[in-house]
Design a protein around this motif. Sequence first.
Motif, PDB file in Angstrom:
ATOM      1  N   LEU A  15       0.823  -1.210   0.000  1.00 47.25           N
ATOM      2  CA  LEU A  15       0.000   0.000   0.000  1.00 47.25           C
ATOM      3  C   LEU A  15       0.856   1.259   0.000  1.00 47.25           C
ATOM      4  O   LEU A  15       0.546   2.230  -0.698  1.00 47.25           O
ATOM      5  N   VAL A  16       1.944   1.262   0.761  1.00 46.95           N
ATOM      6  CA  VAL A  16       2.846   2.417   0.781  1.00 46.95           C
ATOM      7  C   VAL A  16       3.466   2.618  -0.599  1.00 46.95           C
ATOM      8  O   VAL A  16       3.594   3.754  -1.076  1.00 46.95           O
ATOM      9  N   THR A  17       3.826   1.527  -1.267  1.00 41.53           N
ATOM     10  CA  THR A  17       4.399   1.631  -2.612  1.00 41.53           C
ATOM     11  C   THR A  17       3.389   2.205  -3.594  1.00 41.53           C
ATOM     12  O   THR A  17       3.727   3.081  -4.402  1.00 41.53           O
ATOM     13  N   VAL A  18       2.146   1.750  -3.531  1.00 42.42           N
ATOM     14  CA  VAL A  18       1.107   2.271  -4.428  1.00 42.42           C
ATOM     15  C   VAL A  18       0.883   3.757  -4.171  1.00 42.42           C
ATOM     16  O   VAL A  18       0.778   4.556  -5.114  1.00 42.42           O
ATOM     17  N   VAL A  19       0.831   4.162  -2.911  1.00 38.67           N
ATOM     18  CA  VAL A  19       0.639   5.576  -2.580  1.00 38.67           C
ATOM     19  C   VAL A  19       1.819   6.408  -3.090  1.00 38.67           C
ATOM     20  O   VAL A  19       1.633   7.497  -3.645  1.00 38.67           O
ATOM     21  N   LEU A  20       3.039   5.906  -2.920  1.00 41.64           N
ATOM     22  CA  LEU A  20       4.218   6.630  -3.397  1.00 41.64           C
ATOM     23  C   LEU A  20       4.186   6.804  -4.913  1.00 41.64           C
ATOM     24  O   LEU A  20       4.445   7.893  -5.430  1.00 41.64           O
ATOM     25  N   VAL A  21       3.855   5.744  -5.648  1.00 41.72           N
ATOM     26  CA  VAL A  21       3.797   5.832  -7.113  1.00 41.72           C
ATOM     27  C   VAL A  21       2.711   6.816  -7.544  1.00 41.72           C
ATOM     28  O   VAL A  21       2.921   7.638  -8.444  1.00 41.72           O
ATOM     29  N   LEU A  22       1.555   6.773  -6.893  1.00 34.28           N
ATOM     30  CA  LEU A  22       0.477   7.711  -7.246  1.00 34.28           C
ATOM     31  C   LEU A  22       0.869   9.152  -6.942  1.00 34.28           C
ATOM     32  O   LEU A  22       0.547  10.059  -7.714  1.00 34.28           O
ATOM     33  N   CYS A  23       1.574   9.363  -5.833  1.00 33.28           N
ATOM     34  CA  CYS A  23       2.036  10.724  -5.513  1.00 33.28           C
ATOM     35  C   CYS A  23       3.040  11.229  -6.552  1.00 33.28           C
ATOM     36  O   CYS A  23       2.970  12.382  -6.981  1.00 33.28           O
ATOM     37  N   LEU A  24       3.963  10.365  -6.966  1.00 37.01           N
ATOM     38  CA  LEU A  24       4.938  10.769  -7.977  1.00 37.01           C
ATOM     39  C   LEU A  24       4.262  11.061  -9.317  1.00 37.01           C
ATOM     40  O   LEU A  24       4.641  12.008 -10.018  1.00 37.01           O
ATOM     41  N   MET A  25       3.267  10.257  -9.674  1.00 39.69           N
ATOM     42  CA  MET A  25       2.535  10.524 -10.914  1.00 39.69           C
ATOM     43  C   MET A  25       1.775  11.843 -10.806  1.00 39.69           C
ATOM     44  O   MET A  25       1.685  12.603 -11.777  1.00 39.69           O
ATOM     45  N   GLY A  26       1.221  12.132  -9.641  1.00 37.81           N
ATOM     46  CA  GLY A  26       0.530  13.405  -9.431  1.00 37.81           C
ATOM     47  C   GLY A  26       1.466  14.581  -9.565  1.00 37.81           C
ATOM     48  O   GLY A  26       1.132  15.594 -10.181  1.00 37.81           O
ATOM     49  N   VAL A  27       2.659  14.460  -9.009  1.00 33.11           N
ATOM     50  CA  VAL A  27       3.656  15.528  -9.128  1.00 33.11           C
ATOM     51  C   VAL A  27       4.034  15.727 -10.598  1.00 33.11           C
ATOM     52  O   VAL A  27       4.161  16.864 -11.072  1.00 33.11           O
ATOM     53  N   ALA A  28       4.195  14.641 -11.330  1.00 34.94           N
ATOM     54  CA  ALA A  28       4.544  14.749 -12.750  1.00 34.94           C
ATOM     55  C   ALA A  28       3.433  15.434 -13.544  1.00 34.94           C
ATOM     56  O   ALA A  28       3.704  16.292 -14.394  1.00 34.94           O
ATOM     57  N   ILE A  29       2.195  15.081 -13.264  1.00 38.14           N
ATOM     58  CA  ILE A  29       1.070  15.690 -13.988  1.00 38.14           C
ATOM     59  C   ILE A  29       0.955  17.175 -13.658  1.00 38.14           C
ATOM     60  O   ILE A  29       0.761  18.010 -14.550  1.00 38.14           O
ATOM     61  N   VAL A  30       1.078  17.520 -12.382  1.00 36.27           N
ATOM     62  CA  VAL A  30       1.004  18.934 -11.989  1.00 36.27           C
ATOM     63  C   VAL A  30       2.145  19.727 -12.630  1.00 36.27           C
ATOM     64  O   VAL A  30       1.947  20.850 -13.109  1.00 36.27           O
ATOM     65  N   THR A  31       3.346  19.133 -12.685  1.00 37.67           N
ATOM     66  CA  THR A  31       4.483  19.803 -13.310  1.00 37.67           C
ATOM     67  C   THR A  31       4.241  20.020 -14.799  1.00 37.67           C
ATOM     68  O   THR A  31       4.505  21.111 -15.325  1.00 37.67           O
ATOM     69  N   MET A  32       3.733  18.999 -15.490  1.00 36.47           N
ATOM     70  CA  MET A  32       3.470  19.159 -16.923  1.00 36.47           C
ATOM     71  C   MET A  32       2.398  20.208 -17.189  1.00 36.47           C
ATOM     72  O   MET A  32       2.525  21.023 -18.106  1.00 36.47           O
ATOM     73  N   ILE A  33       1.341  20.212 -16.384  1.00 38.56           N
ATOM     74  CA  ILE A  33       0.292  21.218 -16.562  1.00 38.56           C
ATOM     75  C   ILE A  33       0.847  22.614 -16.295  1.00 38.56           C
ATOM     76  O   ILE A  33       0.557  23.567 -17.026  1.00 38.56           O
ATOM     77  N   GLY A  34       1.679  22.731 -15.274  1.00 40.50           N
ATOM     78  CA  GLY A  34       2.299  24.025 -14.983  1.00 40.50           C
ATOM     79  C   GLY A  34       3.178  24.502 -16.123  1.00 40.50           C
ATOM     80  O   GLY A  34       3.165  25.687 -16.476  1.00 40.50           O
ATOM     81  N   LEU A  35       3.954  23.594 -16.713  1.00 40.74           N
ATOM     82  CA  LEU A  35       4.808  23.983 -17.838  1.00 40.74           C
ATOM     83  C   LEU A  35       4.006  24.383 -19.062  1.00 40.74           C
ATOM     84  O   LEU A  35       4.366  25.324 -19.780  1.00 40.74           O
ATOM     85  N   VAL A  36       2.897  23.692 -19.310  1.00 38.72           N
ATOM     86  CA  VAL A  36       2.045  24.055 -20.451  1.00 38.72           C
ATOM     87  C   VAL A  36       1.427  25.431 -20.221  1.00 38.72           C
ATOM     88  O   VAL A  36       1.414  26.279 -21.120  1.00 38.72           O
ATOM     89  N   ILE A  37       0.930  25.680 -19.013  1.00 38.86           N
ATOM     90  CA  ILE A  37       0.345  26.990 -18.718  1.00 38.86           C
ATOM     91  C   ILE A  37       1.408  28.080 -18.818  1.00 38.86           C
ATOM     92  O   ILE A  37       1.161  29.157 -19.374  1.00 38.86           O
TER      93      ILE A  37
END
Length: 90
Positions: A15-37
């Motif tokens: 469960l900790v591994t799944v949460v960590l992977v989801l958090c990293l994917m969230g950071v990547a998505i937020v970063t990409m959206i920020g760069l596009v904006i």
Amino acid sequence: MSALFTFITRVIFALVTVVLVLCLMGVAIVTMIGLVIWSLLRGRKPVLDTSRFTRARSFRAGPRGAAAKPMGEVIDVEVREVPDKLPPQP
């Protein structure tokens, strides 16, 4: 008792591994959206470079264990020495 403790530990780590992977994917998505904006605010159209995917898709490996095709005849090249300075032109 030991098997139950081991099972619970593995479930917690999973469960900790799944949460960590989801958090990293969230950071990547937020970063990409920020760069596009950011690029849109600066007046530049975001460019998606998909040439690497095209090259990877076109790559076809031969069947496993297949012998490589011969490259053809090998031609030897004669070695010659190149002078440091060219002779003066008339």
